[in-house]
Design a protein around this motif. Structure first.
Motif, PDB file in Angstrom:
ATOM      1  N   ALA A 322       0.836  -1.209   0.000  1.00  0.00           N
ATOM      2  CA  ALA A 322       0.000   0.000   0.000  1.00  0.00           C
ATOM      3  C   ALA A 322       0.869   1.255   0.000  1.00  0.00           C
ATOM      4  CB  ALA A 322      -0.920  -0.018   1.220  1.00  0.00           C
ATOM      5  N   GLU A 323       1.954   1.243   0.782  1.00  0.00           N
ATOM      6  CA  GLU A 323       2.869   2.379   0.806  1.00  0.00           C
ATOM      7  C   GLU A 323       3.518   2.595  -0.555  1.00  0.00           C
ATOM      8  OE1 GLU A 323       3.595   4.638   3.075  1.00  0.00           O
ATOM      9  OE2 GLU A 323       2.085   3.857   4.451  1.00  0.00           O
ATOM     10  N   ASP A 324       3.881   1.501  -1.203  1.00  0.00           N
ATOM     11  CA  ASP A 324       4.491   1.603  -2.530  1.00  0.00           C
ATOM     12  C   ASP A 324       3.514   2.194  -3.538  1.00  0.00           C
ATOM     13  OD1 ASP A 324       6.767   0.500  -1.486  1.00  0.00           O
ATOM     14  OD2 ASP A 324       6.364  -1.534  -2.197  1.00  0.00           O
ATOM     15  N   ARG A 325       2.226   1.788  -3.436  1.00  0.00           N
ATOM     16  CA  ARG A 325       1.225   2.342  -4.356  1.00  0.00           C
ATOM     17  C   ARG A 325       1.025   3.837  -4.112  1.00  0.00           C
ATOM     18  NH1 ARG A 325      -1.409  -2.627  -3.241  1.00  0.00           N
ATOM     19  NH2 ARG A 325      -2.727  -1.617  -1.661  1.00  0.00           N
ATOM     20  N   LYS A 326       0.991   4.242  -2.825  1.00  0.00           N
ATOM     21  CA  LYS A 326       0.849   5.665  -2.516  1.00  0.00           C
ATOM     22  C   LYS A 326       2.038   6.461  -3.045  1.00  0.00           C
ATOM     23  CE  LYS A 326      -1.955   5.181   1.694  1.00  0.00           C
ATOM     24  NZ  LYS A 326      -1.992   5.385   3.172  1.00  0.00           N
ATOM     25  N   ALA A 327       3.247   5.887  -2.849  1.00  0.00           N
ATOM     26  CA  ALA A 327       4.450   6.581  -3.312  1.00  0.00           C
ATOM     27  C   ALA A 327       4.451   6.716  -4.828  1.00  0.00           C
ATOM     28  CB  ALA A 327       5.689   5.831  -2.835  1.00  0.00           C
ATOM     29  N   ALA A 328       4.028   5.664  -5.517  1.00  0.00           N
ATOM     30  CA  ALA A 328       3.975   5.710  -6.979  1.00  0.00           C
ATOM     31  C   ALA A 328       2.944   6.741  -7.456  1.00  0.00           C
ATOM     32  CB  ALA A 328       3.632   4.326  -7.525  1.00  0.00           C
ATOM     33  N   LYS A 329       1.785   6.784  -6.763  1.00  0.00           N
ATOM     34  CA  LYS A 329       0.748   7.765  -7.121  1.00  0.00           C
ATOM     35  C   LYS A 329       1.248   9.181  -6.880  1.00  0.00           C
ATOM     36  CE  LYS A 329      -4.095   8.892  -6.183  1.00  0.00           C
ATOM     37  NZ  LYS A 329      -5.292   8.545  -5.369  1.00  0.00           N
ATOM     38  N   ARG A 330       1.991   9.370  -5.760  1.00  0.00           N
ATOM     39  CA  ARG A 330       2.526  10.682  -5.449  1.00  0.00           C
ATOM     40  C   ARG A 330       3.556  11.127  -6.484  1.00  0.00           C
ATOM     41  NH1 ARG A 330       3.075   9.699  -0.578  1.00  0.00           N
ATOM     42  NH2 ARG A 330       5.225   8.935  -0.601  1.00  0.00           N
ATOM     43  N   ARG A 331       4.425  10.210  -6.904  1.00  0.00           N
ATOM     44  CA  ARG A 331       5.424  10.553  -7.923  1.00  0.00           C
ATOM     45  C   ARG A 331       4.767  10.902  -9.248  1.00  0.00           C
ATOM     46  NH1 ARG A 331       8.175   6.176  -5.552  1.00  0.00           N
ATOM     47  NH2 ARG A 331       7.406   4.770  -7.199  1.00  0.00           N
ATOM     48  N   ALA A 332       3.719  10.143  -9.607  1.00  0.00           N
ATOM     49  CA  ALA A 332       3.011  10.429 -10.856  1.00  0.00           C
ATOM     50  C   ALA A 332       2.360  11.802 -10.818  1.00  0.00           C
ATOM     51  CB  ALA A 332       1.963   9.346 -11.115  1.00  0.00           C
ATOM     52  N   GLU A 333       1.798  12.164  -9.647  1.00  0.00           N
ATOM     53  CA  GLU A 333       1.164  13.478  -9.511  1.00  0.00           C
ATOM     54  C   GLU A 333       2.200  14.593  -9.585  1.00  0.00           C
ATOM     55  OE1 GLU A 333      -1.849  16.327  -8.981  1.00  0.00           O
ATOM     56  OE2 GLU A 333      -1.833  14.236  -9.652  1.00  0.00           O
ATOM     57  N   GLU A 334       3.364  14.376  -8.950  1.00  0.00           N
ATOM     58  CA  GLU A 334       4.421  15.384  -9.000  1.00  0.00           C
ATOM     59  C   GLU A 334       4.935  15.577 -10.420  1.00  0.00           C
ATOM     60  OE1 GLU A 334       7.267  13.891  -6.269  1.00  0.00           O
ATOM     61  OE2 GLU A 334       6.184  14.558  -4.468  1.00  0.00           O
ATOM     62  N   GLU A 335       5.058  14.471 -11.155  1.00  0.00           N
ATOM     63  CA  GLU A 335       5.495  14.583 -12.547  1.00  0.00           C
ATOM     64  C   GLU A 335       4.458  15.325 -13.389  1.00  0.00           C
ATOM     65  OE1 GLU A 335       6.256  10.626 -13.807  1.00  0.00           O
ATOM     66  OE2 GLU A 335       8.063  10.378 -12.563  1.00  0.00           O
ATOM     67  N   ARG A 336       3.171  15.073 -13.099  1.00  0.00           N
ATOM     68  CA  ARG A 336       2.118  15.769 -13.851  1.00  0.00           C
ATOM     69  C   ARG A 336       2.150  17.259 -13.577  1.00  0.00           C
ATOM     70  NH1 ARG A 336      -2.793  17.917 -13.374  1.00  0.00           N
ATOM     71  NH2 ARG A 336      -2.769  17.685 -11.108  1.00  0.00           N
ATOM     72  N   ILE A 337       2.338  17.638 -12.296  1.00  0.00           N
ATOM     73  CA  ILE A 337       2.373  19.049 -11.936  1.00  0.00           C
ATOM     74  C   ILE A 337       3.594  19.731 -12.547  1.00  0.00           C
ATOM     75  CG2 ILE A 337       2.635  20.644  -9.981  1.00  0.00           C
ATOM     76  CD1 ILE A 337       1.018  18.644  -8.299  1.00  0.00           C
ATOM     77  N   ALA A 338       4.712  19.006 -12.586  1.00  0.00           N
ATOM     78  CA  ALA A 338       5.938  19.600 -13.124  1.00  0.00           C
ATOM     79  C   ALA A 338       5.800  19.976 -14.597  1.00  0.00           C
ATOM     80  CB  ALA A 338       7.100  18.632 -12.933  1.00  0.00           C
ATOM     81  N   LYS A 339       4.902  19.307 -15.302  1.00  0.00           N
ATOM     82  CA  LYS A 339       4.712  19.597 -16.730  1.00  0.00           C
ATOM     83  C   LYS A 339       3.757  20.760 -16.982  1.00  0.00           C
ATOM     84  CE  LYS A 339       5.528  14.772 -18.012  1.00  0.00           C
ATOM     85  NZ  LYS A 339       4.933  13.552 -18.604  1.00  0.00           N
ATOM     86  N   LEU A 340       3.054  21.232 -15.934  1.00  0.00           N
ATOM     87  CA  LEU A 340       2.097  22.332 -16.087  1.00  0.00           C
ATOM     88  C   LEU A 340       2.820  23.670 -16.201  1.00  0.00           C
ATOM     89  CD1 LEU A 340      -0.562  21.272 -13.406  1.00  0.00           C
ATOM     90  CD2 LEU A 340      -0.724  20.991 -15.897  1.00  0.00           C
ATOM     91  N   PRO A 341       2.133  24.692 -16.774  1.00  0.00           N
ATOM     92  CA  PRO A 341       2.697  26.057 -16.772  1.00  0.00           C
ATOM     93  C   PRO A 341       2.875  26.558 -15.343  1.00  0.00           C
ATOM     94  CG  PRO A 341       0.877  25.889 -18.338  1.00  0.00           C
ATOM     95  CD  PRO A 341       0.883  24.619 -17.540  1.00  0.00           C
ATOM     96  N   ALA A 342       3.714  27.567 -15.172  1.00  0.00           N
ATOM     97  CA  ALA A 342       4.039  28.062 -13.836  1.00  0.00           C
ATOM     98  C   ALA A 342       2.799  28.533 -13.094  1.00  0.00           C
ATOM     99  CB  ALA A 342       5.051  29.205 -13.942  1.00  0.00           C
ATOM    100  N   ALA A 343       1.885  29.209 -13.797  1.00  0.00           N
ATOM    101  CA  ALA A 343       0.672  29.708 -13.138  1.00  0.00           C
ATOM    102  C   ALA A 343      -0.197  28.551 -12.638  1.00  0.00           C
ATOM    103  CB  ALA A 343      -0.126  30.594 -14.105  1.00  0.00           C
ATOM    104  N   GLU A 344      -0.339  27.510 -13.462  1.00  0.00           N
ATOM    105  CA  GLU A 344      -1.131  26.343 -13.057  1.00  0.00           C
ATOM    106  C   GLU A 344      -0.484  25.623 -11.886  1.00  0.00           C
ATOM    107  OE1 GLU A 344      -4.054  25.322 -14.083  1.00  0.00           O
ATOM    108  OE2 GLU A 344      -4.244  27.033 -15.441  1.00  0.00           O
ATOM    109  N   GLN A 345       0.844  25.537 -11.914  1.00  0.00           N
ATOM    110  CA  GLN A 345       1.549  24.906 -10.796  1.00  0.00           C
ATOM    111  C   GLN A 345       1.292  25.648  -9.494  1.00  0.00           C
ATOM    112  OE1 GLN A 345       5.712  24.116 -11.352  1.00  0.00           O
ATOM    113  NE2 GLN A 345       5.449  23.431 -13.482  1.00  0.00           N
ATOM    114  N   GLN A 346       1.282  26.998  -9.572  1.00  0.00           N
ATOM    115  CA  GLN A 346       1.042  27.805  -8.384  1.00  0.00           C
ATOM    116  C   GLN A 346      -0.349  27.557  -7.819  1.00  0.00           C
ATOM    117  OE1 GLN A 346       3.370  29.561  -6.925  1.00  0.00           O
ATOM    118  NE2 GLN A 346       1.995  30.143  -5.246  1.00  0.00           N
ATOM    119  N   LYS A 347      -1.348  27.405  -8.693  1.00  0.00           N
ATOM    120  CA  LYS A 347      -2.717  27.134  -8.252  1.00  0.00           C
ATOM    121  C   LYS A 347      -2.805  25.771  -7.554  1.00  0.00           C
ATOM    122  CE  LYS A 347      -5.076  29.880 -11.821  1.00  0.00           C
ATOM    123  NZ  LYS A 347      -6.008  29.815 -12.970  1.00  0.00           N
ATOM    124  N   VAL A 348      -2.183  24.782  -8.150  1.00  0.00           N
ATOM    125  CA  VAL A 348      -2.216  23.439  -7.566  1.00  0.00           C
ATOM    126  C   VAL A 348      -1.535  23.427  -6.204  1.00  0.00           C
ATOM    127  CG1 VAL A 348      -1.415  21.064  -7.835  1.00  0.00           C
ATOM    128  CG2 VAL A 348      -2.349  22.280  -9.807  1.00  0.00           C
TER     129      VAL A 348
END
Length: 367
Positions: A322-348
């Motif tokens: 379960a911890e591994d799944r949470k960590a993988a989900k968290r990494r995927a979310e961080e990668e998704r946010i990193a690809k957003l424009p700066a303004a969108e990143q600030q909102k998130v």
């Protein structure tokens, strides 16, 4: 790029051999060929070393095979007398150059007999050097040529559940590390046995049932004692199981471990014959009622412990997954946010900050 490759190849290419103009040593000529031995001194040493290494391997393999065949050929008549199928399909089988085994079946009270030879790796110079070096560091480490006779008993051959053994005293320091089943026992002396042997048993009346005159006489044979390591009767596996064993998987064994005799192989025959008699007498073992109760209690508690340990390990594995799944989900979310424009990143990030703040406030209110 091409010049770099050329330079690299030039560096790897050995310089051309130039024969000296003046040479007054031994020389052999034939047609256009000339051989000057004095120019190949290094190659001679290398070739001599290679031949010596091959010779050591050959001698080591031959010596191991000779030691095993000598013992097994002398022991084979006992197998043929005791078993309807004394040999496996291929007879004595070799596994590498230091391990040999044979499979026998077809006898009352015995389902199978595995005869296993484990010899020193005389063919492997590096392993032999490692073993020698280890003997100077670990004073209890003594590599030997071993033969183990592992009898798997037939159902009904032994109706009682217990662990019992006779062990050479110089094996006591290490045998419980190698044999989990013997951790059930307590070590004691027995006046019927020579001073160099100890009894490992759960209860005294188990010993009283198993130490019969023929076995006592065989264990007191002074010619056999230098080669004796252990003799055990056990209802438990030698390696701790991960979970309680189902009834269909539980086995009972009689295991005889010997150092392979270097001289007269017949010195151990009386003991081997006594082991067959011991196996045939196991069906008559009659323990006291209180001993049976204590043995059953020990095994019931063991099953509970193994079950609890297995459930705990499974729970830890599920939590880790379960911890591994949470960590993988968290990494995927961080990668998704990193690809957003700066303004969108600030909102998130602001949204995440407010969510974390609400959770903190909720915890404070609950307190």
């Amino acid at each position: 790029m091409g010049s770099l490759l050329t330079t690299a190849l030039a560096g790897l290419t050995p310089p051309p051999h130039i024969n000296p103009v003046e040479y007054d040593g031994l020389e052999y000529k034939w047609s256009i060929f000339v051989f000057r031995p004095a120019l190949f001194q290094t190659e001679v040493y290398l070739l001599a070393g290679l031949l010596a290494y091959i010779l050591l391997i050959t001698v080591g393999i031959s010596r191991n095979s000779a030691k095993v065949n000598k013992w097994f050929n002398a022991y084979r008549p006992i197998l043929e007398q005791q078993f309807s199928k004394p040999l496996g399909k291929t007879g004595l089988t070799k596994d590498g150059y230091s391990d040999f085994y044979n499979f026998s079946t077809g006898r009352r009270n015995v389902m199978t007999l595995h005869t296993v030879f484990t010899l020193k790796p005389r063919h492997d110079f590096l392993q032999r050097f490692y073993q020698l070096a280890r003997t100077f560091i670990d004073l209890q480490y003594r590599p030997k040529d071993d033969v183990t006779l592992d009898f798997r008993l037939s159902p009904g051959a032994l109706t009682q559940d217990f662990v019992w053994a006779v062990v050479a005293k110089d094996e006591l320091l290490s045998i419980k590390d190698d044999r989990w089943d013997l951790t059930f026992t307590k070590t004691s002396e027995n006046p019927a046995l020579p001073p160099s042997l100890s009894v490992m048993t759960e209860f005294a009346d188990v010993t009283d049932n198993l130490l019969k005159p023929q076995l006592i006489a065989a264990l007191n044979n002074p010619k056999m004692l230098p080669y004796f390591r252990s003799l055990s009767v056990t209802d438990q596996p030698r390696i701790r199981p991960d979970a309680p064993l189902p009834a269909s998987s539980r086995q009972k064994h009689v295991i005889l471990s010997l150092s392979l005799p270097s001289g007269n192989v017949e010195d151990t025959f009386d003991l081997i014959n006594a082991v067959f008699s011991l196996i045939d007498s196991l069906s008559t073992v009659n323990l006291r009622p209180e001993t049976k109760t204590k043995l059953k209690k020990t095994r019931d508690e063991l099953d509970k412990t193994l079950k609890a340990d297995a459930e705990k390990e499974k729970k830890e594995e599920l939590e880790q997954a379960a911890e591994d799944r949470k960590a993988a989900k968290r990494r995927a979310e961080e990668e998704r946010i990193a690809k957003l424009p700066a303004a969108e990143q600030q909102k998130v990030l602001e949204k995440e900050r407010k969510r974390a703040l609400r959770k903190t406030q909720g915890k404070v209110v609950r307190k």
